[in-house]
Design an enzyme around this catalytic site. Structure first.
Site, PDB file in Angstrom:
ATOM      1  N   GLU A 189       0.626  -1.321  -0.055  1.00  0.00           N
ATOM      2  CA  GLU A 189      -0.002   0.011   0.045  1.00  0.00           C
ATOM      3  C   GLU A 189       1.186   1.382   0.017  1.00  0.00           C
ATOM      4  O   GLU A 189       2.027   1.106   0.609  1.00  0.00           O
ATOM      5  CB  GLU A 189      -0.925   0.132   1.247  1.00  0.00           C
ATOM      6  CG  GLU A 189      -1.952  -0.961   1.177  1.00  0.00           C
ATOM      7  CD  GLU A 189      -1.488  -2.138   1.862  1.00  0.00           C
ATOM      8  OE1 GLU A 189      -2.495  -3.153   1.609  1.00  0.00           O
ATOM      9  OE2 GLU A 189      -0.316  -2.373   2.187  1.00  0.00           O
ATOM     10  N   TYR A 237       7.444   2.162  -7.665  1.00  0.00           N
ATOM     11  CA  TYR A 237       6.638   1.017  -7.760  1.00  0.00           C
ATOM     12  C   TYR A 237       6.327   0.774  -9.204  1.00  0.00           C
ATOM     13  O   TYR A 237       6.665  -0.342  -9.768  1.00  0.00           O
ATOM     14  CB  TYR A 237       5.471   0.930  -6.814  1.00  0.00           C
ATOM     15  CG  TYR A 237       5.760   1.299  -5.416  1.00  0.00           C
ATOM     16  CD1 TYR A 237       7.006   0.714  -4.898  1.00  0.00           C
ATOM     17  CD2 TYR A 237       5.138   2.105  -4.501  1.00  0.00           C
ATOM     18  CE1 TYR A 237       7.403   1.140  -3.570  1.00  0.00           C
ATOM     19  CE2 TYR A 237       5.457   2.272  -3.329  1.00  0.00           C
ATOM     20  CZ  TYR A 237       6.570   1.645  -2.689  1.00  0.00           C
ATOM     21  OH  TYR A 237       6.790   1.955  -1.363  1.00  0.00           O
TER      22      TYR A 237
END
Length: 150
Positions: A107, A119
């Site tokens: 998350e 990411y």
């Protein structure tokens, strides 16, 4: 000065909490949380990254069967911009792969653009939103990557 990665130990926790608190302010994990993770969670894998024997970052991950969940990752603000986050993330994904993991998830705050770009550069995709994950009005993007498809 090459970064080195090693398993986190109890002796590292004070330094880790310093980085954690500076990085996450209102949602920082406590010393007790890190101690529990290191001593009581059989799924936990925690590592530090150091430059010249100075811990400058870390990550934590749970590996359960074929899934890995990155629980925390941070780099000391004074050392950001040196690709240490990418170094840690690559290590985490490689570690997950060595445990025959299919998917790594995490998350990230929806407004943390530098982390999201990192990411995405590793092939992470969006998997949804967790409302109020970091507190009231502080949502998180769920992101995941298939280990063998990146």
């Amino acid at each position: 000065m090459e970064p080195t990665i090693k398993k986190m130990t109890m002796n590292d926790v004070t330094r880790i909490v310093e980085i954690e608190t500076a990085s996450f302010e209102t949602t920082a994990w406590s010393k007790e949380t890190f101690v529990k993770e290191l001593t009581g969670n059989k799924f936990a894998h925690y590592y530090t990254v150091s430059l010249d024997d100075n811990i400058v970052g870390y990550f934590g991950m749970w590996i359960v069967e074929d899934h890995a969940q990155i629980t925390t990752i941070a780099v000391d603000r004074d050392y950001r911009g040196r690709k240490l986050g990418a170094f840690l993330l690559e290590y985490a994904i490689t570690l997950a792969a060595s445990h025959h993991v299919d998917v790594v998830s995490l998350e990230v705050k929806i407004d943390n653009e530098p982390a999201i770009r990192l990411y995405e550069s590793f092939g992470f995709n969006y998997g949804g939103i967790r409302k109020d994950y970091y507190g009231p009005g502080k949502d998180a993007n769920v992101m995941w990557v298939k280990v063998n498809e990146r």
